[in-house]
Design a protein around this motif. Sequence first.
Motif, PDB file in Angstrom:
ATOM      1  N   ASN A  97      -8.132 -27.200   0.251  1.00  0.00           N
ATOM      2  CA  ASN A  97      -6.754 -27.565  -0.125  1.00  0.00           C
ATOM      3  C   ASN A  97      -6.595 -29.042  -0.430  1.00  0.00           C
ATOM      4  O   ASN A  97      -5.481 -29.569  -0.432  1.00  0.00           O
ATOM      5  CB  ASN A  97      -5.780 -27.147   0.981  1.00  0.00           C
ATOM      6  CG  ASN A  97      -5.940 -27.960   2.258  1.00  0.00           C
ATOM      7  OD1 ASN A  97      -7.036 -28.436   2.554  1.00  0.00           O
ATOM      8  ND2 ASN A  97      -4.853 -28.100   3.003  1.00  0.00           N
ATOM      9  N   SER A 111      -6.713 -24.803  -3.406  1.00  0.00           N
ATOM     10  CA  SER A 111      -6.113 -25.407  -4.593  1.00  0.00           C
ATOM     11  C   SER A 111      -6.654 -24.784  -5.883  1.00  0.00           C
ATOM     12  O   SER A 111      -7.868 -24.612  -6.044  1.00  0.00           O
ATOM     13  CB  SER A 111      -6.390 -26.909  -4.630  1.00  0.00           C
ATOM     14  OG  SER A 111      -5.829 -27.546  -3.506  1.00  0.00           O
ATOM     15  N   GLY A 112      -5.741 -24.442  -6.784  1.00  0.00           N
ATOM     16  CA  GLY A 112      -6.110 -24.086  -8.135  1.00  0.00           C
ATOM     17  C   GLY A 112      -6.658 -22.699  -8.354  1.00  0.00           C
ATOM     18  O   GLY A 112      -7.091 -22.387  -9.472  1.00  0.00           O
ATOM     19  N   SER A 114      -6.029 -18.800  -8.840  1.00  0.00           N
ATOM     20  CA  SER A 114      -4.982 -17.823  -9.101  1.00  0.00           C
ATOM     21  C   SER A 114      -5.537 -16.521  -9.661  1.00  0.00           C
ATOM     22  O   SER A 114      -4.792 -15.570  -9.869  1.00  0.00           O
ATOM     23  CB  SER A 114      -3.958 -18.398 -10.096  1.00  0.00           C
ATOM     24  OG  SER A 114      -4.581 -18.724 -11.327  1.00  0.00           O
ATOM     25  N   VAL A 157     -11.791 -29.536  -3.058  1.00  0.00           N
ATOM     26  CA  VAL A 157     -11.187 -28.488  -3.879  1.00  0.00           C
ATOM     27  C   VAL A 157     -12.314 -27.768  -4.599  1.00  0.00           C
ATOM     28  O   VAL A 157     -13.436 -28.286  -4.692  1.00  0.00           O
ATOM     29  CB  VAL A 157     -10.170 -29.060  -4.896  1.00  0.00           C
ATOM     30  CG1 VAL A 157      -8.997 -29.709  -4.177  1.00  0.00           C
ATOM     31  CG2 VAL A 157     -10.840 -30.034  -5.847  1.00  0.00           C
TER      32      VAL A 157
END
Length: 265
Positions: A97, A111-112, A114, A157
Amino acid sequence: TDSRVPVAVVGIANATAIAASNFQTCALLADGGVSCWGFNGQGQLGNGTTTDSSVPVPVTGITDATAVAIGNSHSCALLADGGVSCWGINQWGQLGNGTASWFSNVPVEVSGLSNATGLAVGYAHACAIVDGGGAVCWGQGGYGQLGDGVRPSYALVPVAVAGMTDATALIAGDRHTCAILGNGDMSCWGSNWFGQLGNGTNDESIAPIAVPGITGVTDLAAGTGHTCVIVDDEAVSCWGHNASGQLGNGTTMSSNVPVPVPGLS
């Protein structure tokens, strides 16, 4: 109290998958929740406390998980929307994160991500399949286990695994990672002290390298320093550390190339 025979886990009646590590266990539930039990000194149970639990406790805020995986002291869940959330220790950025805080005792979003479809968690790193066959990794990277071709000490990340475009499954050992490819071949990267990359050397690799002679892979698993695969839905081969006979071939000699497991074919 230790038990020499199986004992029922309290209150779990709708589990669809399970993951276990040295000191904690988690179950994926049919309703998309995750429950964990065991050691919790760095928030490994994900319930907002650091209190150990000898019975399952729900992981805070996880309601749509499709997979769960555990490292040494952190855990991650793949979510139905393609996101990934992780909890537990974070000194190498293994929660993904963007921080390297000591730990989080509740899940935090990686993070990032999806569109993740697969998940693997190692000792202090984690990886996910993204974009229909690409792969990304985060956390500890000093042994090449992130596979990005750079060997950072850590990544806070996700970073892209070099050249990976057709992964269908991932598995992570302590400090190495392997992928099944779309054609049934296999690639590995990271630590290779015991030959766990299976390429005939004991040299680390900071990017994926093929495991020679292994085709038709349908499933895979990794331990601290060894790797095993099922090929053509029946035969089993293993390679890497073998001091305790973990390669299953009747010896205690490590191997940096795959060896068949007798009787499993």
